[in-house]
Design a protein around this motif. Structure first.
Motif, PDB file in Angstrom:
ATOM      1  N   TYR A  65       0.810  -1.217   0.000  1.00  0.00           N
ATOM      2  CA  TYR A  65       0.000   0.000   0.000  1.00  0.00           C
ATOM      3  C   TYR A  65       0.850   1.276   0.000  1.00  0.00           C
ATOM      4  O   TYR A  65       0.457   2.284  -0.596  1.00  0.00           O
ATOM      5  N   ALA A  66       2.007   1.246   0.673  1.00  0.00           N
ATOM      6  CA  ALA A  66       2.825   2.460   0.772  1.00  0.00           C
ATOM      7  C   ALA A  66       3.726   2.662  -0.436  1.00  0.00           C
ATOM      8  O   ALA A  66       4.081   3.795  -0.760  1.00  0.00           O
ATOM      9  N   ALA A  67       4.096   1.568  -1.125  1.00  0.00           N
ATOM     10  CA  ALA A  67       5.059   1.693  -2.219  1.00  0.00           C
ATOM     11  C   ALA A  67       4.535   1.190  -3.559  1.00  0.00           C
ATOM     12  O   ALA A  67       4.826   1.778  -4.596  1.00  0.00           O
ATOM     13  N   ASP A  68       3.780   0.095  -3.553  1.00  0.00           N
ATOM     14  CA  ASP A  68       3.423  -0.551  -4.824  1.00  0.00           C
ATOM     15  C   ASP A  68       2.050  -0.154  -5.371  1.00  0.00           C
ATOM     16  O   ASP A  68       1.808  -0.283  -6.568  1.00  0.00           O
ATOM     17  N   LEU A  69       1.163   0.292  -4.505  1.00  0.00           N
ATOM     18  CA  LEU A  69      -0.190   0.629  -4.954  1.00  0.00           C
ATOM     19  C   LEU A  69      -0.157   1.762  -5.972  1.00  0.00           C
ATOM     20  O   LEU A  69       0.443   2.817  -5.732  1.00  0.00           O
ATOM     21  N   GLU A  70      -0.763   1.535  -7.134  1.00  0.00           N
ATOM     22  CA  GLU A  70      -0.843   2.562  -8.169  1.00  0.00           C
ATOM     23  C   GLU A  70      -1.967   3.529  -7.818  1.00  0.00           C
ATOM     24  O   GLU A  70      -3.134   3.157  -7.780  1.00  0.00           O
ATOM     25  N   LEU A  71      -1.615   4.757  -7.534  1.00  0.00           N
ATOM     26  CA  LEU A  71      -2.603   5.741  -7.089  1.00  0.00           C
ATOM     27  C   LEU A  71      -3.425   6.251  -8.255  1.00  0.00           C
ATOM     28  O   LEU A  71      -2.933   6.386  -9.379  1.00  0.00           O
ATOM     29  N   SER A 240      -3.014  31.483  -2.847  1.00  0.00           N
ATOM     30  CA  SER A 240      -3.678  30.180  -2.869  1.00  0.00           C
ATOM     31  C   SER A 240      -3.027  29.258  -3.887  1.00  0.00           C
ATOM     32  O   SER A 240      -2.851  28.056  -3.647  1.00  0.00           O
ATOM     33  N   LEU A 241      -2.634  29.833  -5.023  1.00  0.00           N
ATOM     34  CA  LEU A 241      -1.972  29.031  -6.053  1.00  0.00           C
ATOM     35  C   LEU A 241      -0.623  28.509  -5.562  1.00  0.00           C
ATOM     36  O   LEU A 241      -0.249  27.369  -5.859  1.00  0.00           O
ATOM     37  N   ASP A 242       0.098  29.340  -4.798  1.00  0.00           N
ATOM     38  CA  ASP A 242       1.383  28.904  -4.243  1.00  0.00           C
ATOM     39  C   ASP A 242       1.196  27.682  -3.341  1.00  0.00           C
ATOM     40  O   ASP A 242       1.966  26.723  -3.409  1.00  0.00           O
ATOM     41  N   VAL A 243       0.182  27.745  -2.484  1.00  0.00           N
ATOM     42  CA  VAL A 243      -0.081  26.631  -1.571  1.00  0.00           C
ATOM     43  C   VAL A 243      -0.488  25.391  -2.351  1.00  0.00           C
ATOM     44  O   VAL A 243      -0.012  24.280  -2.089  1.00  0.00           O
ATOM     45  N   GLU A 244      -1.371  25.582  -3.324  1.00  0.00           N
ATOM     46  CA  GLU A 244      -1.827  24.446  -4.130  1.00  0.00           C
ATOM     47  C   GLU A 244      -0.649  23.795  -4.857  1.00  0.00           C
ATOM     48  O   GLU A 244      -0.505  22.565  -4.858  1.00  0.00           O
ATOM     49  N   GLU A 245       0.176  24.619  -5.479  1.00  0.00           N
ATOM     50  CA  GLU A 245       1.333  24.078  -6.199  1.00  0.00           C
ATOM     51  C   GLU A 245       2.320  23.433  -5.243  1.00  0.00           C
ATOM     52  O   GLU A 245       2.969  22.437  -5.582  1.00  0.00           O
ATOM     53  N   GLY A 246       2.438  23.980  -4.026  1.00  0.00           N
ATOM     54  CA  GLY A 246       3.311  23.381  -3.025  1.00  0.00           C
ATOM     55  C   GLY A 246       2.848  22.002  -2.624  1.00  0.00           C
ATOM     56  O   GLY A 246       3.651  21.072  -2.504  1.00  0.00           O
ATOM     57  N   PHE A 247       1.529  21.860  -2.423  1.00  0.00           N
ATOM     58  CA  PHE A 247       0.969  20.554  -2.080  1.00  0.00           C
ATOM     59  C   PHE A 247       1.205  19.558  -3.216  1.00  0.00           C
ATOM     60  O   PHE A 247       1.587  18.406  -2.981  1.00  0.00           O
ATOM     61  N   VAL A 248       0.953  19.997  -4.424  1.00  0.00           N
ATOM     62  CA  VAL A 248       1.111  19.104  -5.579  1.00  0.00           C
ATOM     63  C   VAL A 248       2.575  18.712  -5.745  1.00  0.00           C
ATOM     64  O   VAL A 248       2.890  17.549  -6.026  1.00  0.00           O
ATOM     65  N   THR A 249       3.476  19.685  -5.553  1.00  0.00           N
ATOM     66  CA  THR A 249       4.902  19.384  -5.657  1.00  0.00           C
ATOM     67  C   THR A 249       5.325  18.366  -4.600  1.00  0.00           C
ATOM     68  O   THR A 249       6.078  17.425  -4.886  1.00  0.00           O
ATOM     69  N   TRP A 254       6.721  12.812  -3.145  1.00  0.00           N
ATOM     70  CA  TRP A 254       6.444  11.574  -2.414  1.00  0.00           C
ATOM     71  C   TRP A 254       6.232  10.409  -3.386  1.00  0.00           C
ATOM     72  O   TRP A 254       6.691   9.298  -3.136  1.00  0.00           O
ATOM     73  N   ARG A 255       5.571  10.677  -4.501  1.00  0.00           N
ATOM     74  CA  ARG A 255       5.373   9.618  -5.497  1.00  0.00           C
ATOM     75  C   ARG A 255       6.706   9.113  -6.026  1.00  0.00           C
ATOM     76  O   ARG A 255       6.894   7.901  -6.235  1.00  0.00           O
ATOM     77  N   THR A 256       7.630  10.018  -6.269  1.00  0.00           N
ATOM     78  CA  THR A 256       8.952   9.622  -6.737  1.00  0.00           C
ATOM     79  C   THR A 256       9.710   8.875  -5.642  1.00  0.00           C
ATOM     80  O   THR A 256      10.349   7.846  -5.900  1.00  0.00           O
ATOM     81  N   LEU A 257       9.624   9.409  -4.409  1.00  0.00           N
ATOM     82  CA  LEU A 257      10.339   8.802  -3.289  1.00  0.00           C
ATOM     83  C   LEU A 257       9.878   7.366  -3.031  1.00  0.00           C
ATOM     84  O   LEU A 257      10.703   6.485  -2.758  1.00  0.00           O
ATOM     85  N   ARG A 258       8.574   7.127  -3.128  1.00  0.00           N
ATOM     86  CA  ARG A 258       8.059   5.794  -2.813  1.00  0.00           C
ATOM     87  C   ARG A 258       8.507   4.745  -3.830  1.00  0.00           C
ATOM     88  O   ARG A 258       8.362   3.544  -3.587  1.00  0.00           O
ATOM     89  N   GLY A 259       9.070   5.177  -4.942  1.00  0.00           N
ATOM     90  CA  GLY A 259       9.585   4.237  -5.921  1.00  0.00           C
ATOM     91  C   GLY A 259      11.051   3.906  -5.731  1.00  0.00           C
ATOM     92  O   GLY A 259      11.603   3.081  -6.462  1.00  0.00           O
ATOM     93  N   THR A 260      11.694   4.503  -4.716  1.00  0.00           N
ATOM     94  CA  THR A 260      13.119   4.279  -4.496  1.00  0.00           C
ATOM     95  C   THR A 260      13.344   3.109  -3.539  1.00  0.00           C
ATOM     96  O   THR A 260      12.495   2.792  -2.700  1.00  0.00           O
ATOM     97  N   SER A 261      14.512   2.510  -3.649  1.00  0.00           N
ATOM     98  CA  SER A 261      14.873   1.415  -2.739  1.00  0.00           C
ATOM     99  C   SER A 261      15.038   1.943  -1.317  1.00  0.00           C
ATOM    100  O   SER A 261      14.755   1.233  -0.342  1.00  0.00           O
ATOM    101  N   PHE A 262      15.484   3.187  -1.182  1.00  0.00           N
ATOM    102  CA  PHE A 262      15.658   3.802   0.144  1.00  0.00           C
ATOM    103  C   PHE A 262      14.339   3.791   0.914  1.00  0.00           C
ATOM    104  O   PHE A 262      14.299   3.455   2.109  1.00  0.00           O
ATOM    105  N   TYR A 263      13.273   4.178   0.255  1.00  0.00           N
ATOM    106  CA  TYR A 263      11.947   4.236   0.874  1.00  0.00           C
ATOM    107  C   TYR A 263      11.535   2.853   1.389  1.00  0.00           C
ATOM    108  O   TYR A 263      11.065   2.701   2.521  1.00  0.00           O
TER     109      TYR A 263
END
Length: 342
Positions: A65-71, A240-249, A254-263
């Protein structure tokens, strides 16, 4: 099974279904849950965590669920919606920074940060050795020298000195048109090389004067200025756009991180540490350490069970589930043998 035995089995099935429905409806539900919960808690003292699950089982579930689940594709949109809702909430107008963080907690955080001396030294050394610092310091020195030459005491106090300097500059410019630019470039280059050469020493000087007490005083001065401010004051600089873009970034990171062996390694290490501590502990001890007691479990059970059961009953969805599961027994060979023996 004879027809009469079949009718008896059907009658028993109906009675059993209605008995269970009565047990999980109305006032009978709470005593039922209390009795079952007490029985479970007694058994929890007899069971160890390792008796119930293995660390591999938990690792497999966590990674699934934390690493392999396709969101789903709707998650980024949801993240944006949440960011906008948080940004626009009127609680920001009523809440100050001081409401969220006490003076005592701020002091504790500042003291902990100041304890990280080796990290602070590395950050300062890296900062003063960076091209940005060299460029900034060089530009600052160059403009200071240039301003001093233009406004020094000689040109201000000696009559005609300023005019003579301008005349000399004009003559030199005509004789050698690129001389001024060459001198300027040479001076800038020399200053840059000097700053770069002395940056290591400036780091030591900065660390010497930026001692713990000085930094602590600066931190507390900063805190005293901002703690009365409302959280909404951040909207002056953050849209508001800054916050939204910050959340998305952050979500994309996190999506990239969860694909690493470190994670994956960190998840596994965390689960191993948990099992090392609680693997041989009873489930009762585990619940106690987590702060989960009987009253809490009863409260949450009674919070959710009655409305869920009521909704299922209203939609006529719960009786078919009970009947379907009990019917398998009453129509089985085991039930037939009991009825035939009568």
């Amino acid at each position: 099974m004879t027809a009469s035995k079949t009718s008896v089995a059907d009658a028993l099935l109906d009675a059993h279904v209605h008995f269970i429905l009565d047990q999980i409806s109305g006032e009978a539900l709470q005593p039922l849950i209390e009795g079952e919960l007490d029985a479970l808690l007694v058994n929890a003292k007899k069971l160890k965590l390792n008796d119930c699950v293995t660390r591999k089982m938990i690792k497999d579930v966590a990674l699934a669920y934390a690493a392999d689940l396709e969101l789903g594709a709707g998650i980024p949109e949801l993240v944006g919606d949440v960011a906008r809702a948080l940004y626009a909430h009127d609680a920001h107008e009523k809440t100050s920074f001081g409401d969220l963080l006490s003076d005592e907690h701020f002091s504790d955080i500042a003291d902990k940060v100041l304890e990280l001396k080796s990290l602070r030294e590395k950050i300062v050394h890296e900062a003063v050795a960076s091209p940005l610092y060299v460029s900034f310091a060089s530009d600052l020195l160059y403009n200071g020298i240039k301003g001093y030459l233009a406004q020094n005491a000689v040109t201000r106090n000696i009559p005609g000195a300023g005019s003579m300097m301008k005349l000399g500059k004009a003559v030199m410019s005509k004789a050698t048109p690129n001389l001024e630019a060459s001198i300027e470039d040479g001076l800038k280059k020399y200053i840059g090389q000097s700053v770069k050469a002395t940056s290591k020493g400036s780091a030591g000087l900065l660390l010497k004067y930026a001692d713990d007490e000085t930094l602590r005083d600066l931190a507390h001065e900063f805190w005293l200025r901002i703690k009365p401010l409302k959280i909404a004051s951040l909207r002056e600089d953050i849209s508001s756009l800054d916050v939204e873009e910050g959340f998305v970034t952050a979500y994309e990171f996190w999506r990239t991180l969860r694909g690493t062996s470190f994670y994956r390694v960190m998840i596994g290490a965390g689960i191993d540490a948990f099992f090392d501590k609680y693997g041989d502990a009873s489930l009762s001890e585990l619940l106690d350490d987590l702060g989960i007691d009987r009253s809490m479990m009863m409260r949450e059970a009674m919070r959710f069970a009655p409305p869920v059961i009521k909704a299922l009953n209203k939609k006529k969805m719960i009786e078919p589930v009970i009947r379907r599961n009990l019917a398998r027994f009453y129509q089985s060979d085991a039930a037939r043998a009991v009825l035939d023996a009568r």
